[in-house]
Structure formats: structure tokens, C-alpha cells
Design a protein around this motif. Structure first.
Motif, PDB file in Angstrom:
ATOM      1  N   ILE A  23      41.360  72.994  14.990  1.00 14.17           N
ATOM      2  CA  ILE A  23      40.312  72.852  13.896  1.00 14.17           C
ATOM      3  C   ILE A  23      40.961  73.561  12.730  1.00 14.17           C
ATOM      4  CG2 ILE A  23      38.060  73.416  13.437  1.00 14.17           C
ATOM      5  CD1 ILE A  23      37.404  73.643  16.342  1.00 14.17           C
ATOM      6  N   SER A  24      40.982  72.647  11.901  1.00  9.12           N
ATOM      7  CA  SER A  24      41.507  73.176  10.378  1.00  9.12           C
ATOM      8  C   SER A  24      40.565  73.426   9.431  1.00  9.12           C
ATOM      9  CB  SER A  24      42.688  72.174   9.838  1.00  9.12           C
ATOM     10  OG  SER A  24      42.946  72.769   8.541  1.00  9.12           O
ATOM     11  N   HIS A  25      40.663  74.631   8.713  1.00  9.52           N
ATOM     12  CA  HIS A  25      39.844  74.684   7.452  1.00  9.52           C
ATOM     13  C   HIS A  25      40.459  74.583   6.325  1.00  9.52           C
ATOM     14  CE1 HIS A  25      40.020  78.999   8.939  1.00  9.52           C
ATOM     15  NE2 HIS A  25      40.271  79.002   7.881  1.00  9.52           N
ATOM     16  N   ASP A  26      41.621  74.169   6.410  1.00 12.67           N
ATOM     17  CA  ASP A  26      42.500  73.908   5.299  1.00 12.67           C
ATOM     18  C   ASP A  26      41.742  73.210   4.101  1.00 12.67           C
ATOM     19  OD1 ASP A  26      44.740  73.680   3.364  1.00 12.67           O
ATOM     20  OD2 ASP A  26      46.184  73.819   4.916  1.00 12.67           O
ATOM     21  N   GLU A  27      41.848  73.578   3.017  1.00 16.98           N
ATOM     22  CA  GLU A  27      41.238  72.710   1.849  1.00 16.98           C
ATOM     23  C   GLU A  27      42.254  71.583   1.299  1.00 16.98           C
ATOM     24  OE1 GLU A  27      38.100  73.199   0.956  1.00 16.98           O
ATOM     25  OE2 GLU A  27      38.002  74.846   2.067  1.00 16.98           O
ATOM     26  N   LYS A  28      43.232  71.720   1.956  1.00 17.61           N
ATOM     27  CA  LYS A  28      44.329  70.521   1.331  1.00 17.61           C
ATOM     28  C   LYS A  28      44.653  69.915   2.626  1.00 17.61           C
ATOM     29  CE  LYS A  28      46.131  73.289  -2.481  1.00 17.61           C
ATOM     30  NZ  LYS A  28      47.505  73.801  -2.922  1.00 17.61           N
ATOM     31  N   TRP A  32      47.764  69.304   6.012  1.00 16.74           N
ATOM     32  CA  TRP A  32      47.489  69.553   7.135  1.00 16.74           C
ATOM     33  C   TRP A  32      47.998  68.442   8.166  1.00 16.74           C
ATOM     34  CZ3 TRP A  32      47.217  73.483  10.367  1.00 16.74           C
ATOM     35  CH2 TRP A  32      46.707  73.305  11.949  1.00 16.74           C
ATOM     36  N   LYS A  33      47.589  67.193   7.852  1.00 14.47           N
ATOM     37  CA  LYS A  33      47.905  65.963   8.385  1.00 14.47           C
ATOM     38  C   LYS A  33      49.450  65.826   8.559  1.00 14.47           C
ATOM     39  CE  LYS A  33      43.456  63.641   7.493  1.00 14.47           C
ATOM     40  NZ  LYS A  33      42.904  62.600   6.811  1.00 14.47           N
ATOM     41  N   HIS A  47      38.523  69.054  11.407  1.00 18.39           N
ATOM     42  CA  HIS A  47      38.577  69.885  10.242  1.00 18.39           C
ATOM     43  C   HIS A  47      37.059  70.213  10.148  1.00 18.39           C
ATOM     44  CE1 HIS A  47      37.813  70.756   5.807  1.00 18.39           C
ATOM     45  NE2 HIS A  47      39.046  71.050   5.937  1.00 18.39           N
ATOM     46  N   ALA A  48      36.885  71.700   9.698  1.00 21.37           N
ATOM     47  CA  ALA A  48      35.712  72.294   9.476  1.00 21.37           C
ATOM     48  C   ALA A  48      35.905  73.226   8.376  1.00 21.37           C
ATOM     49  CB  ALA A  48      35.286  72.995  10.784  1.00 21.37           C
ATOM     50  N   GLU A  53      29.421  76.617  10.545  1.00 15.37           N
ATOM     51  CA  GLU A  53      28.857  77.228  11.412  1.00 15.37           C
ATOM     52  C   GLU A  53      29.877  77.533  12.908  1.00 15.37           C
ATOM     53  OE1 GLU A  53      25.083  76.430  14.720  1.00 15.37           O
ATOM     54  OE2 GLU A  53      25.029  75.606  12.919  1.00 15.37           O
ATOM     55  N   LEU A  54      30.629  76.511  13.009  1.00 11.27           N
ATOM     56  CA  LEU A  54      31.719  76.838  13.956  1.00 11.27           C
ATOM     57  C   LEU A  54      32.433  78.091  13.902  1.00 11.27           C
ATOM     58  CD1 LEU A  54      33.316  75.146  16.430  1.00 11.27           C
ATOM     59  CD2 LEU A  54      34.809  74.682  14.411  1.00 11.27           C
ATOM     60  N   ASN A  55      32.877  78.253  12.734  1.00 18.60           N
ATOM     61  CA  ASN A  55      33.846  79.536  12.287  1.00 18.60           C
ATOM     62  C   ASN A  55      32.987  80.641  12.398  1.00 18.60           C
ATOM     63  OD1 ASN A  55      36.198  78.036  11.714  1.00 18.60           O
ATOM     64  ND2 ASN A  55      35.894  77.961   9.596  1.00 18.60           N
ATOM     65  N   LEU A  56      31.738  80.779  11.941  1.00 15.88           N
ATOM     66  CA  LEU A  56      30.860  81.811  12.282  1.00 15.88           C
ATOM     67  C   LEU A  56      30.466  82.256  13.691  1.00 15.88           C
ATOM     68  CD1 LEU A  56      28.473  80.981   9.258  1.00 15.88           C
ATOM     69  CD2 LEU A  56      30.311  82.659   9.197  1.00 15.88           C
ATOM     70  N   THR A  57      30.088  80.994  14.458  1.00 16.20           N
ATOM     71  CA  THR A  57      30.000  81.177  15.726  1.00 16.20           C
ATOM     72  C   THR A  57      31.251  81.895  16.575  1.00 16.20           C
ATOM     73  OG1 THR A  57      28.401  79.254  15.778  1.00 16.20           O
ATOM     74  CG2 THR A  57      29.340  80.021  17.877  1.00 16.20           C
ATOM     75  N   TYR A  58      32.236  81.533  16.177  1.00 20.76           N
ATOM     76  CA  TYR A  58      33.388  81.929  17.068  1.00 20.76           C
ATOM     77  C   TYR A  58      34.058  83.047  16.281  1.00 20.76           C
ATOM     78  CZ  TYR A  58      32.481  78.477  20.520  1.00 20.76           C
ATOM     79  OH  TYR A  58      32.348  77.647  21.385  1.00 20.76           O
TER      80      TYR A  58
END
Length: 98
Positions: A23-28, A32-33, A47-48, A53-58
Motif C-alpha cells: 500500500i503506497s501513500h506516495d503522491e507521485k 510508484w508504478k 494506494h491510500a 483511515e487505513l494508515n491511522l488504524t495500523y
């Protein structure tokens, strides 16, 4: 990306026991691809956004951030940062029963 080779090796070695999801949270996202193609990673990649919420949960507060979840849905291990052989250590403990 430094962790890709070690994680890729584990994903292939333990393909019957281990499911890797990136799971990437890269803005670019295009960069990433391109990296996924360059490293030929065999796992699903999503991508998140950073404050999802995913990043906050974990508790994601850095990258890479790995979370190991049992088949029952329990978080059994997590860490942030690239630590050489950390994937192997957890694979030995949780996948080989050692």
C-alpha cells in the motif's frame, strides 16, 4: 524500495503461507508504478492517502511499514523502517513455527 528484494524473496518462498499486499501513500503514483515494474514485485499494490483511515488504524508513521496479520485477523507483528533480515526473522517465527 530497499526492502523490495528481501520481501519479494519471502513472498515467493512462502507463497503458500504468506500474502503480501503493498500500500503506497506516495503522491507521485506514476513513479510508484514504475518502481513496481522495475522491481517486478509479485504482490498486489494499492494506494491510500497519507491520512487515510487505513494508515491511522495500523499506526503508519513512516515507510516502509510492515504489518503481519494472522489468518484469524490478529496483528501479530509490525515495524517501521527497513531492517535487514527482519522479514526472514518473522517468517521463521510465524511461518515455520520456529
Amino acid at each position: 524500495m530497499a526492502a523490495f528484494p528481501e520481501l519479494k524473496e519471502a513472498a515467493i518462498r512462502y507463497e503458500e503461507k504468506l500474502t503480501v499486499i503493498g500500500i503506497s501513500h506516495d503522491e507521485k503514483n506514476e513513479e510508484w508504478k514504475e518502481a513496481l515494474t522495475r522491481f517486478a514485485v509479485p504482490w498486489l499494490n494499492l494506494h491510500a492517502p497519507r491520512k487515510s483511515e487505513l494508515n491511522l488504524t495500523y499506526g503508519v508513521n513512516g515507510i516502509p511499514h510492515q504489518v503481519w496479520i494472522s489468518p484469524e485477523g490478529t496483528v501479530i507483528a509490525w515495524w517501521t523502517g527497513f531492517i535487514v533480515k527482519e522479514v526472514d526473522r518473522h517468517a521463521g517465527k510465524y511461518l515455520n513455527g520456529q
